[in-house]
Design a protein around this motif. Structure first.
Motif, PDB file in Angstrom:
ATOM      1  N   ALA A  73       4.169  -0.648 -12.835  1.00  0.00           N
ATOM      2  CA  ALA A  73       4.500  -0.478 -14.247  1.00  0.00           C
ATOM      3  C   ALA A  73       3.549   0.518 -14.909  1.00  0.00           C
ATOM      4  CB  ALA A  73       4.447  -1.825 -14.968  1.00  0.00           C
ATOM      5  N   ALA A  74       3.851   0.870 -16.156  1.00  0.00           N
ATOM      6  CA  ALA A  74       3.003   1.799 -16.896  1.00  0.00           C
ATOM      7  C   ALA A  74       1.664   1.151 -17.237  1.00  0.00           C
ATOM      8  CB  ALA A  74       3.704   2.246 -18.173  1.00  0.00           C
ATOM      9  N   ASP A  75       0.623   1.979 -17.251  1.00  0.00           N
ATOM     10  CA  ASP A  75      -0.723   1.521 -17.593  1.00  0.00           C
ATOM     11  C   ASP A  75      -0.833   1.424 -19.114  1.00  0.00           C
ATOM     12  OD1 ASP A  75      -3.412   1.185 -18.118  1.00  0.00           O
ATOM     13  OD2 ASP A  75      -4.087   2.820 -16.827  1.00  0.00           O
ATOM     14  N   PRO A  76      -1.062   0.230 -19.664  1.00  0.00           N
ATOM     15  CA  PRO A  76      -1.077   0.087 -21.127  1.00  0.00           C
ATOM     16  C   PRO A  76      -2.291   0.704 -21.805  1.00  0.00           C
ATOM     17  CG  PRO A  76      -1.638  -2.001 -20.082  1.00  0.00           C
ATOM     18  CD  PRO A  76      -1.190  -1.078 -18.983  1.00  0.00           C
ATOM     19  N   LEU A  77      -3.322   1.097 -21.057  1.00  0.00           N
ATOM     20  CA  LEU A  77      -4.489   1.690 -21.707  1.00  0.00           C
ATOM     21  C   LEU A  77      -4.269   3.162 -22.040  1.00  0.00           C
ATOM     22  CD1 LEU A  77      -7.409   1.017 -22.631  1.00  0.00           C
ATOM     23  CD2 LEU A  77      -8.185   1.963 -20.451  1.00  0.00           C
ATOM     24  N   CYS A  78      -3.267   3.803 -21.446  1.00  0.00           N
ATOM     25  CA  CYS A  78      -3.064   5.239 -21.648  1.00  0.00           C
ATOM     26  C   CYS A  78      -2.323   5.493 -22.950  1.00  0.00           C
ATOM     27  CB  CYS A  78      -2.286   5.827 -20.473  1.00  0.00           C
ATOM     28  SG  CYS A  78      -2.005   7.611 -20.637  1.00  0.00           S
ATOM     29  N   ALA A  79      -2.881   6.351 -23.795  1.00  0.00           N
ATOM     30  CA  ALA A  79      -2.274   6.667 -25.089  1.00  0.00           C
ATOM     31  C   ALA A  79      -1.251   7.788 -24.999  1.00  0.00           C
ATOM     32  CB  ALA A  79      -3.368   7.056 -26.088  1.00  0.00           C
ATOM     33  N   TYR A  80      -1.197   8.477 -23.884  1.00  0.00           N
ATOM     34  CA  TYR A  80      -0.350   9.671 -23.755  1.00  0.00           C
ATOM     35  C   TYR A  80       1.115   9.292 -23.552  1.00  0.00           C
ATOM     36  CZ  TYR A  80       1.359  14.154 -21.943  1.00  0.00           C
ATOM     37  OH  TYR A  80       2.051  15.322 -21.743  1.00  0.00           O
ATOM     38  N   VAL A  81       1.996   9.993 -24.258  1.00  0.00           N
ATOM     39  CA  VAL A  81       3.436   9.836 -24.062  1.00  0.00           C
ATOM     40  C   VAL A  81       3.996  11.190 -23.634  1.00  0.00           C
ATOM     41  CG1 VAL A  81       5.646   9.237 -25.121  1.00  0.00           C
ATOM     42  CG2 VAL A  81       3.561   8.022 -25.808  1.00  0.00           C
ATOM     43  N   PRO A  82       4.629  11.267 -22.464  1.00  0.00           N
ATOM     44  CA  PRO A  82       5.154  12.562 -21.989  1.00  0.00           C
ATOM     45  C   PRO A  82       6.178  13.146 -22.954  1.00  0.00           C
ATOM     46  CG  PRO A  82       5.178  10.914 -20.236  1.00  0.00           C
ATOM     47  CD  PRO A  82       4.866  10.182 -21.503  1.00  0.00           C
ATOM     48  N   PHE A 128       0.832  -1.205   0.000  1.00  0.00           N
ATOM     49  CA  PHE A 128       0.000   0.000   0.000  1.00  0.00           C
ATOM     50  C   PHE A 128       0.870   1.259   0.000  1.00  0.00           C
ATOM     51  CE2 PHE A 128      -3.315  -2.948   0.945  1.00  0.00           C
ATOM     52  CZ  PHE A 128      -4.511  -2.320   0.644  1.00  0.00           C
ATOM     53  N   GLU A 129       1.929   1.255   0.782  1.00  0.00           N
ATOM     54  CA  GLU A 129       2.791   2.430   0.833  1.00  0.00           C
ATOM     55  C   GLU A 129       3.419   2.713  -0.534  1.00  0.00           C
ATOM     56  OE1 GLU A 129       5.472   1.612   4.086  1.00  0.00           O
ATOM     57  OE2 GLU A 129       4.257   2.836   5.447  1.00  0.00           O
ATOM     58  N   SER A 130       3.843   1.663  -1.245  1.00  0.00           N
ATOM     59  CA  SER A 130       4.455   1.875  -2.557  1.00  0.00           C
ATOM     60  C   SER A 130       3.453   2.445  -3.548  1.00  0.00           C
ATOM     61  CB  SER A 130       5.036   0.558  -3.087  1.00  0.00           C
ATOM     62  OG  SER A 130       4.010  -0.370  -3.422  1.00  0.00           O
ATOM     63  N   LEU A 131       2.200   2.030  -3.454  1.00  0.00           N
ATOM     64  CA  LEU A 131       1.183   2.507  -4.378  1.00  0.00           C
ATOM     65  C   LEU A 131       0.798   3.958  -4.124  1.00  0.00           C
ATOM     66  CD1 LEU A 131      -1.023  -0.705  -4.451  1.00  0.00           C
ATOM     67  CD2 LEU A 131       0.304   0.213  -6.364  1.00  0.00           C
ATOM     68  N   ARG A 132       1.156   4.471  -2.966  1.00  0.00           N
ATOM     69  CA  ARG A 132       0.870   5.874  -2.649  1.00  0.00           C
ATOM     70  C   ARG A 132       2.042   6.798  -2.977  1.00  0.00           C
ATOM     71  NH1 ARG A 132      -1.979   3.369   1.813  1.00  0.00           N
ATOM     72  NH2 ARG A 132      -0.264   3.740   3.276  1.00  0.00           N
ATOM     73  N   ASP A 133       3.068   6.265  -3.620  1.00  0.00           N
ATOM     74  CA  ASP A 133       4.240   7.068  -3.975  1.00  0.00           C
ATOM     75  C   ASP A 133       4.319   7.186  -5.490  1.00  0.00           C
ATOM     76  OD1 ASP A 133       6.646   8.312  -4.322  1.00  0.00           O
ATOM     77  OD2 ASP A 133       7.871   6.676  -3.510  1.00  0.00           O
ATOM     78  N   PRO A 134       3.832   8.281  -6.071  1.00  0.00           N
ATOM     79  CA  PRO A 134       3.848   8.403  -7.533  1.00  0.00           C
ATOM     80  C   PRO A 134       5.247   8.408  -8.120  1.00  0.00           C
ATOM     81  CG  PRO A 134       3.214  10.482  -6.516  1.00  0.00           C
ATOM     82  CD  PRO A 134       3.223   9.454  -5.426  1.00  0.00           C
ATOM     83  N   ASP A 135       6.246   8.762  -7.308  1.00  0.00           N
ATOM     84  CA  ASP A 135       7.613   8.771  -7.818  1.00  0.00           C
ATOM     85  C   ASP A 135       8.207   7.369  -7.897  1.00  0.00           C
ATOM     86  OD1 ASP A 135       7.657  11.550  -8.149  1.00  0.00           O
ATOM     87  OD2 ASP A 135       8.160  11.858  -6.044  1.00  0.00           O
ATOM     88  N   ALA A 136       7.482   6.369  -7.391  1.00  0.00           N
ATOM     89  CA  ALA A 136       7.940   4.981  -7.490  1.00  0.00           C
ATOM     90  C   ALA A 136       7.469   4.315  -8.772  1.00  0.00           C
ATOM     91  CB  ALA A 136       7.450   4.179  -6.282  1.00  0.00           C
ATOM     92  N   LEU A 137       6.631   5.005  -9.563  1.00  0.00           N
ATOM     93  CA  LEU A 137       6.090   4.407 -10.775  1.00  0.00           C
ATOM     94  C   LEU A 137       7.169   4.216 -11.826  1.00  0.00           C
ATOM     95  CD1 LEU A 137       2.761   6.437 -11.094  1.00  0.00           C
ATOM     96  CD2 LEU A 137       3.112   4.177 -10.079  1.00  0.00           C
ATOM     97  N   GLY A 138       7.014   3.198 -12.646  1.00  0.00           N
ATOM     98  CA  GLY A 138       7.983   2.901 -13.684  1.00  0.00           C
ATOM     99  C   GLY A 138       7.508   3.315 -15.056  1.00  0.00           C
ATOM    100  N   GLY A 139       8.411   3.193 -16.038  1.00  0.00           N
ATOM    101  CA  GLY A 139       8.067   3.472 -17.421  1.00  0.00           C
ATOM    102  C   GLY A 139       7.562   4.880 -17.631  1.00  0.00           C
ATOM    103  N   LYS A 140       6.686   5.045 -18.615  1.00  0.00           N
ATOM    104  CA  LYS A 140       6.228   6.392 -18.946  1.00  0.00           C
ATOM    105  C   LYS A 140       5.349   6.982 -17.852  1.00  0.00           C
ATOM    106  CE  LYS A 140       2.114   5.312 -21.688  1.00  0.00           C
ATOM    107  NZ  LYS A 140       1.334   5.699 -22.863  1.00  0.00           N
ATOM    108  N   CYS A 141       4.675   6.137 -17.024  1.00  0.00           N
ATOM    109  CA  CYS A 141       3.901   6.677 -15.903  1.00  0.00           C
ATOM    110  C   CYS A 141       4.815   7.393 -14.916  1.00  0.00           C
ATOM    111  CB  CYS A 141       3.125   5.562 -15.199  1.00  0.00           C
ATOM    112  SG  CYS A 141       1.612   5.038 -16.042  1.00  0.00           S
ATOM    113  N   GLY A 142       6.011   6.823 -14.665  1.00  0.00           N
ATOM    114  CA  GLY A 142       6.948   7.448 -13.752  1.00  0.00           C
ATOM    115  C   GLY A 142       7.530   8.740 -14.281  1.00  0.00           C
ATOM    116  N   ALA A 143       7.570   8.880 -15.614  1.00  0.00           N
ATOM    117  CA  ALA A 143       8.121  10.080 -16.229  1.00  0.00           C
ATOM    118  C   ALA A 143       7.055  11.128 -16.528  1.00  0.00           C
ATOM    119  CB  ALA A 143       8.840   9.712 -17.530  1.00  0.00           C
ATOM    120  N   CYS A 144       5.787  10.783 -16.318  1.00  0.00           N
ATOM    121  CA  CYS A 144       4.684  11.642 -16.749  1.00  0.00           C
ATOM    122  C   CYS A 144       4.469  12.800 -15.793  1.00  0.00           C
ATOM    123  CB  CYS A 144       3.404  10.814 -16.870  1.00  0.00           C
ATOM    124  SG  CYS A 144       2.000  11.750 -17.518  1.00  0.00           S
TER     125      CYS A 144
END
Length: 388
Positions: A359-368, A321-337
């Motif tokens: 990991a990055a959400d594959p449904l999102c079409a946006y690329v930062p 739960f703690e990891s899911l509340r840290d947006p800076d822990a996200l990987g791939g393009k979600c982490g860079a967004c």
């Protein structure tokens, strides 16, 4: 209480308790892979009341959704609603559209203190809905239950699954939601878990167009609109959608934001001007019928069990739960967004496709802008003209 007013490190905005997996339907998208009979190890009435007592420790007005399966497959559901209400919880329910949902049972639930009824509509006609629900007559039973809910003085929420089979039904369902006098339309974008693994999701491009359309719907509709497992709706709104100004109708009001899956509606400002939402483990928690505590029913990685651990302690202190509340822990393009603090992507969908909830959400079409790293596999989904 609005989502933005809650410290998501300390309490969820929504706590779902799957009181049973038993259900008389065999819906194509069912997360629970529901069965006709109750599981022998599901939480007892006494254990359920202890769970509700524990949930009240989150704070006044904690929102609790009794889900399933069909929660009315249990004969103690009204008792649990009354007990939770007396404990200071806001109790809501997501029953199945079956013959068990009679006007008498709905009135009993209202008398017990139920705050909202959420019913699922996945087609704009009886033929389309019944095909998806795999039960002839389900549409008419749901319509009768919706009218009985209104007659009992209960606010009505409508839940709808978005996948390749249902996406063209959205305009007709929108009209039904308005005709039924619902207060909220909760639009869930398919995550391939349970029986939903055999369904085709929409493509990322189609999902983007549907979210743009939902922003327009929310601008004019007499009901609130929110998305579930599609937090990119906030990005779409903020980047030029109908609710870039933060109008709470994009997410529903505080009382609007309950649902049968992790609600993640449009932008909602908090008290200091930041915007945040609700995603798995971050403002949302799920307790299974046997007491396992998950970040979401669509992210089936247990962090504890209420028979051994308090749900408050699991939510606040479990490493997952703690990891899911840290947006800076996200990987791939979600982490860079640049939108990761207001969106963050569906952690459930990332887990379903990769086994990694960060990991990055594959449904999102946006690329930062400037992102040159790996992209998630998006070779799935059906595309078609957008809803209108």
């Amino acid at each position: 209480m609005k989502p933005g007013a809650i410290d998501a490190d300390r309490r969820p905005f929504v706590l779902i308790w799957e009181v049973t997996q038993a259900c008389g339907l065999a819906c194509k998208h069912c997360r629970a892979d529901a069965q006709p009979r109750r599981h022998p190890d599901e939480l007892t009435t006494a254990e359920g009341k202890r769970l509700l007592d524990d949930a009240s420790e989150f704070g006044d007005g904690q929102l609790v959704v009794l889900s399933g399966g069909d929660p009315l497959a249990r004969d103690d559901t009204a008792d649990l609603v009354e007990y939770g209400t007396d404990a200071g919880l806001r109790m809501t329910l997501t029953p199945s559209g079956t013959a068990s949902l009679t006007p008498d049972r709905i009135r009993a639930l209202a008398d017990a203190g139920l705050r909202r009824m959420a019913l699922s509509i996945d087609g704009g006609s009886a033929a389309a809905h019944d095909e998806f629900r795999q039960e002839r007559g389900s549409f008419e039973q749901t319509m009768r239950a919706a009218r009985a809910t209104r007659d009992a003085g209960l606010p009505l929420q409508v839940n709808t699954t978005v996948c390749a089979e249902t996406v063209d039904e959205l305009p007709a369902i929108r009209d039904l939601v308005a005709d039924l006098g619902a207060v909220l339309w909760s639009v869930f974008f398919l995550v391939p878990v349970g029986r939903g693994r055999v369904l085709d999701p929409v493509s990322p491009e189609r999902a983007e167009r549907v979210m743009e359309w939902l922003c327009d719907v929310a601008d004019d509709a007499p009901f609130g609109v929110k998305t579930t497992e599609a937090p990119h709706y906030r990005r779409v709104a903020l980047s030029g959608g109908a609710h870039a100004d933060g109008d709470d109708r994009a997410a529903g009001t505080a009382d609007d934001a309950d649902g049968d899956a992790g609600p993640s509606g449009g932008p909602s400002p908090d008290g200091i001007g930041r915007r945040l939402g609700i995603t798995a483990g971050n403002g949302f928690a799920f307790v299974s019928h046997v007491g396992d505590v998950y970040p979401s029913g669509f992210l089936p990685e247990a962090a504890g069990n209420v028979r051994d651990d308090g749900v408050v302690d699991v939510y606040r202190d479990a490493a997952l739960f703690e990891s899911l509340r840290d947006p800076d822990a996200l990987g791939g393009k979600c982490g860079a967004c640049e939108y990761r603090h207001v969106c963050g992507g569906s952690r459930s969908r990332a887990y379903a496709y990769t086994g990694d909830p960060l990991a990055a959400d594959p449904l999102c079409a946006y690329v930062p802008d400037g992102y040159a790293g790996p992209l998630p596999d998006q070779s799935f989904g059906a595309d078609a003209p957008s809803a209108d």
